[in-house]
Design an enzyme around this catalytic site. Sequence first.
Site, mmCIF file in Angstrom:
data_model
loop_
_atom_site.group_PDB
_atom_site.id
_atom_site.type_symbol
_atom_site.label_atom_id
_atom_site.label_comp_id
_atom_site.label_asym_id
_atom_site.label_seq_id
_atom_site.Cartn_x
_atom_site.Cartn_y
_atom_site.Cartn_z
ATOM 1 N N LYS A 72 -36.297 38.559 7.043
ATOM 2 C CA LYS A 72 -36.594 39.265 5.791
ATOM 3 C C LYS A 72 -37.163 40.636 6.133
ATOM 4 O O LYS A 72 -37.917 40.772 7.100
ATOM 5 C CB LYS A 72 -37.657 38.515 4.968
ATOM 6 C CG LYS A 72 -37.271 37.147 4.502
ATOM 7 C CD LYS A 72 -38.425 36.473 3.765
ATOM 8 C CE LYS A 72 -38.054 35.055 3.362
ATOM 9 N NZ LYS A 72 -39.176 34.374 2.686
ATOM 10 N N TYR A 132 -36.888 42.367 -1.296
ATOM 11 C CA TYR A 132 -36.569 41.651 -0.060
ATOM 12 C C TYR A 132 -35.148 41.990 0.354
ATOM 13 O O TYR A 132 -34.232 41.878 -0.457
ATOM 14 C CB TYR A 132 -36.545 40.137 -0.289
ATOM 15 C CG TYR A 132 -37.781 39.440 -0.701
ATOM 16 C CD1 TYR A 132 -38.416 38.577 0.177
ATOM 17 C CD2 TYR A 132 -38.290 39.568 -1.989
ATOM 18 C CE1 TYR A 132 -39.526 37.861 -0.208
ATOM 19 C CE2 TYR A 132 -39.406 38.861 -2.381
ATOM 20 C CZ TYR A 132 -40.022 38.017 -1.490
ATOM 21 O OH TYR A 132 -41.120 37.303 -1.868
#
Length: 188
Positions: A72, A132
């Site tokens: 991420k 994200y």
Amino acid sequence: MIFTETKLRGAFIIDLDKKEDSRGFFARTFCVNEFEAHGLKPTVVQCNLSFNNKKGTMRGMHYQKHPSTETKLVRCIRGAIYDVIIDLRPESPTYLCHIGVELTSENHRALYVPDNFAHGFQTLADETEVLYQMGDFYAPEYASGYRYDDSAFSIKWPLPVSEISDKDLAWSSFTNSNNSQENITVTT
């Protein structure tokens, strides 16, 4: 971009290398070549946005199990968060250690979260948005997590929790999950 490796091997804080003038600034937020030069996986297959109404909102601690582990790149684009990651790699010298980083719309900082890390955050302001960039697709059958207040990690959150999902409250503790060895398979 300015890459600073944290005490957790492979986890980086990424600051902007701003080019400023009277208009403001311009900065690169992602570059495959720069990520690869730092040994990071540059794959992005999904981008997600989390909007949070209230200061003190808790999300986490989430991770995906093998074969769908995910990297991420997390950035707060409105408001502020206290972002936390936990190293879940049994072979790592920092196994079960965590770090917390303040990400805000003002500091423009991002956190790179490697595979086999749990991730969560608490909002520090109302109406906070978190972006994200994900290295693998969300796969609900591989989704897992631990409680944000698990004593195995002793995370010091900055605020009392104002909002949290039933799902996040229902995660088991690390101790009650057989030390998670059946849940985490490290891949290379």
